[in-house]
Design an enzyme around this catalytic site. Sequence first.
Site, PDB file in Angstrom:
ATOM      1  N   LYS A 112      35.257  36.813  29.653  1.00  0.00           N
ATOM      2  CA  LYS A 112      34.696  38.126  29.312  1.00  0.00           C
ATOM      3  C   LYS A 112      35.417  38.766  28.135  1.00  0.00           C
ATOM      4  O   LYS A 112      34.858  39.606  27.438  1.00  0.00           O
ATOM      5  CB  LYS A 112      34.706  39.017  30.539  1.00  0.00           C
ATOM      6  CG  LYS A 112      33.741  38.479  31.602  1.00  0.00           C
ATOM      7  CD  LYS A 112      33.624  39.350  32.816  1.00  0.00           C
ATOM      8  CE  LYS A 112      32.497  38.892  33.723  1.00  0.00           C
ATOM      9  NZ  LYS A 112      32.758  37.580  34.368  1.00  0.00           N
TER      10      LYS A 112
HETATM   11  C1  LIG Z   1      31.811  36.794  34.983  1.00  0.00           C
HETATM   12  C2  LIG Z   1      32.237  35.415  35.320  1.00  0.00           C
HETATM   13  C3  LIG Z   1      31.289  34.379  35.548  1.00  0.00           C
HETATM   14  C4  LIG Z   1      29.789  34.628  35.553  1.00  0.00           C
HETATM   15  O1  LIG Z   1      29.279  34.871  34.272  1.00  0.00           O
HETATM   16  P1  LIG Z   1      27.811  35.500  34.081  1.00  0.00           P
HETATM   17  O2  LIG Z   1      27.706  35.834  32.650  1.00  0.00           O
HETATM   18  O3  LIG Z   1      27.786  36.716  34.970  1.00  0.00           O
HETATM   19  O4  LIG Z   1      26.830  34.474  34.527  1.00  0.00           O
HETATM   20  C5  LIG Z   1      31.772  33.104  35.778  1.00  0.00           C
HETATM   21  N1  LIG Z   1      33.096  32.840  35.825  1.00  0.00           N
HETATM   22  C6  LIG Z   1      34.019  33.810  35.635  1.00  0.00           C
HETATM   23  C7  LIG Z   1      35.457  33.458  35.731  1.00  0.00           C
HETATM   24  C8  LIG Z   1      33.636  35.120  35.361  1.00  0.00           C
HETATM   25  O5  LIG Z   1      34.557  36.072  35.180  1.00  0.00           O
END
Ligand SMILES: *Cc1c(COP(=O)(O)O)cnc(C)c1O
Length: 467
Positions: A112
């Site tokens: 993120k």
């Molecule tokens: C947020 C997250 C996901 C999921 O990603 P999306 O964009 O919501 O599909 C997967 N793995 C981790 C470690 C995350 O923080």
Amino acid sequence: MLYISTRGEAPRLPFDDVLLSGLARDGGLYLPDHWPHFDAATLRSFAGKPYAEVAAEVLRPFLPDSVAADVIDRLTARAYARFGHAATCPLVQLDPSTWVQELFHGPTLAFKDLALQLLGDLFEHVLAARGERITIIGATSGDTGSAAIEACRERERIDIVMLHPAGRVSEVQRRQMTTVDAANVHNVALDGTFDDCQAAVKAMFADTALRDQCGLAAVNSINVARILAQAVYYITAGVALGAPDRPVSYAVPTGNFGNVYAGYMAAQMGLPVERLIVGSNSNDILTRFLNEGAMDARSVVATLSPSMDIQVSSNFERLLFDLLDRDGAAVRTRMARFRDTGSLDVPATAWRAARDIFAGARYDDRETLAEIARIHRETGMLVDPHTAIGIAAARDRRPDDSTPVVALATAHPAKFPDAVERATGERPALPPRLAGLYDWPEHASELPNDLDSLKAFVRECSRAAAA
Ligand SMILES: *Cc1c(COP(=O)(O)O)cnc(C)c1O
């Protein structure tokens, strides 16, 4: 470039407004009104360039002309300089045709950061140009909260209030939020569940007086700027492995469908993508849809990969919009029915179109632990539970052995040390710059689950309200 809503009724807006508003007024999600196309020569020219430079070139067509070229260069350079690896998103080869792309070298060790670090700089730039301030509020059970806090800390025009359910987030995740010592960062440990936190945030957004007074804004993955920023690493991985001269597949541990949708965007922009493989945990609404054609929401179960414990993947609506030939009215009626019945009906032609590019596989906790153990045994690598699901899906659903598959590593193993230790007997260490995490002092306000106290707290934190 203007942005349109998936539900067809909200006004078309320029980038700045979409960046600050998040959800469209008709309840839909914003999308660019057309896809810029990168031809083969342009894609080839990205090979070997620093990540921040490719990011600037990919994002340029989506930003308004008012953002000068050198400003974009500066914003991406600044955002990705905060990463702990010189390649930003390095590739590690697992076997002759499988690579892992490490997306966890940002400040909070989850993918993120790739979008949110840049978003923080974009917010600051746009707010300065408009002479405005905002107050970001959000609810988190995990990775989004810390990534948003790191992206907004010490920003002149942003205050951030982040709610987490007291005693119900992991220690690493809590400390990543509460050890940030910045005057504009306000953690709330709410006496309640994650759903209580989310309901409180929703109720605050619904209070128009509060919203206008404090300039409330959100940074969840419905923000189209986040997804645009994520398309960049699909492109850098693709060109490193031979695109545009050969196609590449990707395997993506998926929750809200934001990350994998960014891969779909990259394909729309000209990247030759053979397959986008969705990996799910036991919350498998998306993989059931891809494999069986029916989309039925069930209740969420807690797993070892909590960032994927989601039943209604909000970004799926963006794909649905394309599958329904960009017909906003058709999306609107289907989403209304989905809200009322928990079932989304998608025409057979649209389902087949989705299966031309997407595939899906699901893994429960037992299979996830077995995969972490297998990867460690065969390669020596420690991977977190989310990443393990992506790697398993890459193996089980790859269309053939000749196309390279990139499995996206979405979190550093030290974010989920208990699961990794359970599977392998080894406890992953935090990278050196976070080594003090367990010793640094924590800052959080403990508040009751009471809307009036929360609103008063937000008003007190908001410099927009004070102005
Ligand atoms: C947020 C997250 C996901 C999921 O990603 P999306 O964009 O919501 O599909 C997967 N793995 C981790 C470690 C995350 O923080």
